[in-house]
Design a protein around this motif. Structure first.
Motif, short mmCIF file in Angstrom:
data_model
loop_
_atom_site.label_atom_id
_atom_site.label_comp_id
_atom_site.label_asym_id
_atom_site.label_seq_id
_atom_site.Cartn_x
_atom_site.Cartn_y
_atom_site.Cartn_z
N ASP A 1 0.86 -1.19 0.00
CA ASP A 1 0.00 0.00 0.00
C ASP A 1 0.89 1.23 0.00
OD1 ASP A 1 -1.88 1.97 0.32
OD2 ASP A 1 -2.52 1.36 2.33
N LEU A 2 1.07 1.84 -1.18
CA LEU A 2 2.01 2.96 -1.27
C LEU A 2 1.35 4.32 -1.12
CD1 LEU A 2 1.77 4.29 -4.39
CD2 LEU A 2 2.87 2.14 -4.96
N ASN A 3 0.02 4.39 -1.11
CA ASN A 3 -0.65 5.69 -0.94
C ASN A 3 -1.55 5.73 0.29
OD1 ASN A 3 -2.64 3.98 -1.84
ND2 ASN A 3 -3.17 5.17 -3.67
N ASN A 4 -1.41 4.74 1.16
CA ASN A 4 -2.08 4.71 2.47
C ASN A 4 -3.61 4.77 2.39
OD1 ASN A 4 0.46 4.61 3.54
ND2 ASN A 4 0.47 6.70 4.35
N ASP A 5 -4.17 4.12 1.36
CA ASP A 5 -5.63 4.08 1.25
C ASP A 5 -6.20 2.75 1.72
OD1 ASP A 5 -4.89 2.40 -0.80
OD2 ASP A 5 -5.99 3.46 -2.38
N GLY B 1 5.90 8.00 7.46
CA GLY B 1 4.67 7.26 7.22
C GLY B 1 4.42 6.87 5.79
N LEU B 2 5.36 7.20 4.89
CA LEU B 2 5.19 6.89 3.46
C LEU B 2 6.24 5.87 3.04
CD1 LEU B 2 4.71 10.54 2.13
CD2 LEU B 2 2.92 8.84 2.58
N VAL B 3 5.84 4.91 2.23
CA VAL B 3 6.75 3.86 1.82
C VAL B 3 7.58 4.32 0.63
CG1 VAL B 3 5.12 2.69 0.25
CG2 VAL B 3 6.92 1.39 1.36
N ASP B 4 8.90 4.11 0.72
CA ASP B 4 9.86 4.49 -0.32
C ASP B 4 10.42 3.22 -0.96
OD1 ASP B 4 9.85 7.37 0.62
OD2 ASP B 4 10.71 6.42 2.39
N PHE B 5 11.16 3.41 -2.06
CA PHE B 5 11.72 2.27 -2.78
C PHE B 5 13.19 2.52 -3.14
CE2 PHE B 5 7.20 2.44 -3.98
CZ PHE B 5 6.79 1.19 -3.55
N ALA B 6 13.98 1.45 -3.08
CA ALA B 6 15.34 1.48 -3.62
C ALA B 6 15.43 0.37 -4.66
CB ALA B 6 16.37 1.26 -2.52
N ILE B 7 16.04 0.69 -5.79
CA ILE B 7 16.10 -0.22 -6.93
C ILE B 7 17.55 -0.56 -7.24
CG2 ILE B 7 15.52 -0.57 -9.37
CD1 ILE B 7 13.06 -0.27 -7.66
N SER B 8 17.85 -1.85 -7.34
CA SER B 8 19.18 -2.28 -7.79
C SER B 8 19.18 -2.37 -9.30
CB SER B 8 19.54 -3.63 -7.16
OG SER B 8 18.55 -4.60 -7.45
N ASP B 9 20.30 -1.99 -9.92
CA ASP B 9 20.36 -2.03 -11.38
C ASP B 9 21.78 -2.34 -11.85
OD1 ASP B 9 21.69 0.37 -11.02
OD2 ASP B 9 20.15 1.63 -11.88
N PHE B 10 22.02 -2.10 -13.13
CA PHE B 10 23.25 -2.54 -13.79
C PHE B 10 24.44 -1.71 -13.35
CE2 PHE B 10 25.69 -4.03 -17.54
CZ PHE B 10 25.31 -5.36 -17.52
N VAL C 1 1.98 -1.54 9.87
CA VAL C 1 2.10 -1.26 11.29
C VAL C 1 2.86 0.04 11.48
CG1 VAL C 1 2.89 -2.08 13.54
CG2 VAL C 1 2.17 -3.73 11.79
N PHE C 2 2.29 0.93 12.29
CA PHE C 2 2.97 2.15 12.70
C PHE C 2 3.29 2.03 14.19
CE2 PHE C 2 0.19 3.28 9.17
CZ PHE C 2 1.05 3.98 8.33
N LEU C 3 4.56 2.13 14.53
CA LEU C 3 4.96 2.05 15.93
C LEU C 3 5.40 3.43 16.42
CD1 LEU C 3 5.53 0.11 18.37
CD2 LEU C 3 7.93 0.25 17.68
N THR C 4 4.74 3.91 17.45
CA THR C 4 5.13 5.18 18.09
C THR C 4 5.93 4.85 19.34
OG1 THR C 4 3.13 6.27 17.26
CG2 THR C 4 4.30 7.33 19.08
N ALA C 5 7.21 5.19 19.30
CA ALA C 5 8.11 4.90 20.42
C ALA C 5 9.37 5.72 20.24
CB ALA C 5 8.46 3.41 20.48
#
Length: 629
Positions: free
Chosen positions: A308-312, A369-378, A538-542
């Motif tokens: 879920d990348l847009n939290n809907d 609170g937003l999911v990011d991405f890292a991409i491996s490439d050549f 899951v969101f953890l507040t700590a």
């Protein structure tokens, strides 16, 4: 005058053409003659072969001392006797080079992660001329060692394997194994007694050509996990993709002037497939109706992930594609997806070019609170880091973040966001290895076997490379491909299992000498959610921050990571409060009563189990603070 105008126009046209950015090289395309000469081993003064060749940074850059993050425990753990196989030794065909994935699975529900290693094959094995190389299922013995039980469990595959996706597809409380193959796929259903049964034929998901990776997710919200499978290239043994053959469009296959294996460019691709779970052990192909079949483009699919990348509250879908645009699909909530690959900024790199995207790491490295991405490439390309800017918009920030320049010489595969030091901020790791053996012979400023890369999150949208100390896990030079990340020893530290092409696996145990605290959560879905809670957030507040983790099936490079959300707490002694967004749509808040624990949380019931110091311990009340549907 007319002639002068024509001459001037020609000059302008030539200059304009020279200034237009050209597409980056695919894996194996003919390069211009001038570049070929520069890349060759000869020059105006004759051969350079006798000149000393400096060790490339991909196999160097080590330091004598420093903090040790990983220890290679492959041999003592009992994994070193299993060997991966992938095609011919000369790596002359595209099926020889991609390698296979790793799946972390607690197949016997004893609370400890086991390891599933996909194996490849070769033509002799496919033709029955030799025994097929088996996959491995390493049972965790709880004492730092593992035992291969694949034969007894019935999961050796015995086909040309690539990817693995772990999930409980039939909601019986026991994890199952999907294996993608060159040939028919497998779906191993867990029999609850240490064995599995292949039900792929009945399920209708075998396909039959080249499937690269898979991911499970409940895209239609019916509480049953659906399956997405990427197609790579169309492979025909009667028309093998050698240079100047019909299979590659009669093209030449060179990299920097060196003849290499052909592909994927100029080879016909395979479509992708989305299978809806019917709840009776069968699946229906909904690819075209859902808008995710890739039938027209037939891009070269590698690693897919439902998240879920847009939290809907609905799982969306990302797909890394090799040497083409990568896909980002937004779930509309009506059984269809919107292709937002271009509009989101995810499909291309910062320069607007396609890349050879292999693996994908998923995580909230900014703790916003937003999911990011890292991409491996050549190699010759920076590895990509996509920052989620909200509203389905991404910015590629690899060069600004500090990972870009360092990663250029490396050819990346497995990738993962991991909090290796438990400070509450996700770090980033890439597993690397070249596909052309000639990299060790020619002066390409890279190497065939390569060391892993680990980047420490400096909490300001930037990363710093963790120096590889000689003789440690980061100091290993590997032919890495798939990688899975998880807590193999139930000690709150994230370890790494790496699949090497044509070699033994590598188990890197996290031994970083921090004294930070942590918590992990094993989620169990209720009646309206998948039983293994795949798709939950899951969101953890700590510790004065709010972290996010998602329960995923798939990712890295055609692999499956530990599905238990893991949170570093730094020096905090309060474990905080978990806000769980279940796949059913329910939201539940649970106060975690202690640090350094693995809590089992069942939807609607709060904490139902606890592991303390690697052993079960009493459940401490109160558990659930409340839930909202």
């Amino acid at each position: 005058m007319a002639q002068s105008r024509k001459s001037f126009a020609c000059v302008v046209a030539i200059v304009a053409l020279c200034c237009v950015p050209q597409p980056k090289q695919a894996w194996a395309q003919r390069v211009p003659n001038a570049e070929a000469k520069r890349a060759s081993n000869t020059g105006p003064g004759g051969t350079r072969a006798n000149l000393p060749r400096k060790t490339p940074i991909t196999a160097d850059g080590f330091v004598d001392s420093g903090p040790i993050v990983f220890e290679d425990v492959t041999k003592t753990a009992g994994l070193s006797g299993w060997i991966h196989t992938m095609g011919a030794k000369d790596k002359g065909l595209i099926c020889d080079v991609n390698g296979s994935g790793v799946g972390l699975i607690d197949y016997d529900n004893d609370g400890w992660l086991d390891i599933y290693l996909v194996n490849g094959s070769n033509f002799n094995a496919l033709d029955g001329k030799e025994e097929p190389p088996p996959a491995a299922l390493f049972h965790n013995n709880h004492d730092g060692t593992f035992t291969d039980v694949a034969a007894q469990a019935g999961v050796t595959n015995d086909r040309w394997g690539f990817g693995v996706a772990i999930a409980d597809f039939d909601n019986d409380g026991w994890p199952d194994i999907f294996v993608s193959n060159l040939g028919k796929n497998r779906l191993y259903r867990n029999n609850h007694d240490g064995t599995f049964t292949d039900v792929a034929e009945k399920a209708g998901i075998t396909l039959g050509n080249w499937s690269a990776g898979g991911t499970w997710g409940d895209y239609d919200g019916d509480g049953r996990l659906d399956l997405f499978v990427t197609g790579y290239v169309h492979f025909d043994r009667k028309d093998l993709p050698y240079e100047k053959t019909k299979a590659v469009g009669f093209s030449y296959c060179e990299f920097r002037g060196e003849p290499v294996m052909c592909g994927p460019k100029n080879i016909e691709g395979e479509p992708d497939h989305l299978f809806r779970n019917n709840g009776d052990g069968t699946f229906t192909d909904m690819s075209a109706k859902a808008g995710v079949s890739d039938e027209s483009n037939r891009y070269y699919g590698f690693t897919p992930v439902f998240v879920d990348l847009n939290n809907d509250g609905r799982v969306d879908l990302v797909v890394t594609d090799d040497s083409t645009l990568s896909y980002l699909y937004i779930n509309r909530g009506d059984g269809t997806f919107e292709d937002a690959s271009y509009a989101s900024g995810f499909g291309l790199n910062e320069d607007g070019h396609e890349v050879a995207a292999m693996g994908v790491a998923v995580g909230d490295f900014l703790n916003n609170g937003l999911v990011d991405f890292a991409i491996s490439d050549f190699s010759d390309e920076p590895k990509l880091l996509f920052r989620n800017d909200g509203k389905t918009s991404f910015s590629e920030i690899s060069m600004r973040s500090g990972i870009g320049k360092v990663s250029i010489p490396f050819l990346g595969w497995g990738s993962g966001f991991i909090d290796y030091d438990n400070d509450g901020w996700l770090d980033l790791m890439f597993v690397n290895g070249h596909i052309y053996p000639a990299a060790d012979r020619l002066d390409w400023a890279t190497s065939y076997s390569q060391r892993p890369l680990l980047f420490h999150n400096t909490r300001d949208s930037k990363f710093e490379e963790v120096p590889p100390v000689k003789g440690t896990g980061l100091g290993q030079i590997l032919s890495g491909r798939g990688a899975a990340f998880g807590d193999l020893f139930n000690d709150g530290k994230i370890d790494v299992v790496i699949s090497q092409i044509e070699g033994p696996p590598v188990l890197l145990k996290n031994v970083y000498p921090d004294h930070h605290h942590w918590v992990e959560l094993k989620l169990v879905g209720g009646m309206k959610s998948p039983r293994d809670a795949v798709g939950a957030t899951v969101f953890l507040t700590a510790n004065g921050m709010r972290q996010r983790q998602d329960v995923l099936s798939g990712g890295s490079y055609v692999s499956s990571n530990d599905q238990r959300p893991h949170f570093g707490l730094g020096d905090a002694t309060d474990a905080g409060t978990a806000e769980i967004h279940w796949p059913s749509g329910a939201k539940e808040t649970v106060k975690l009563p202690a640090i350094d624990r693995i809590f089992t949380i069942t939807e609607g019931r709060g904490i139902t189990g606890v592991l303390c110091d690697r052993r079960p311990c009493p459940v401490t009340e109160p558990a659930a603070l409340g839930s909202k549907h």
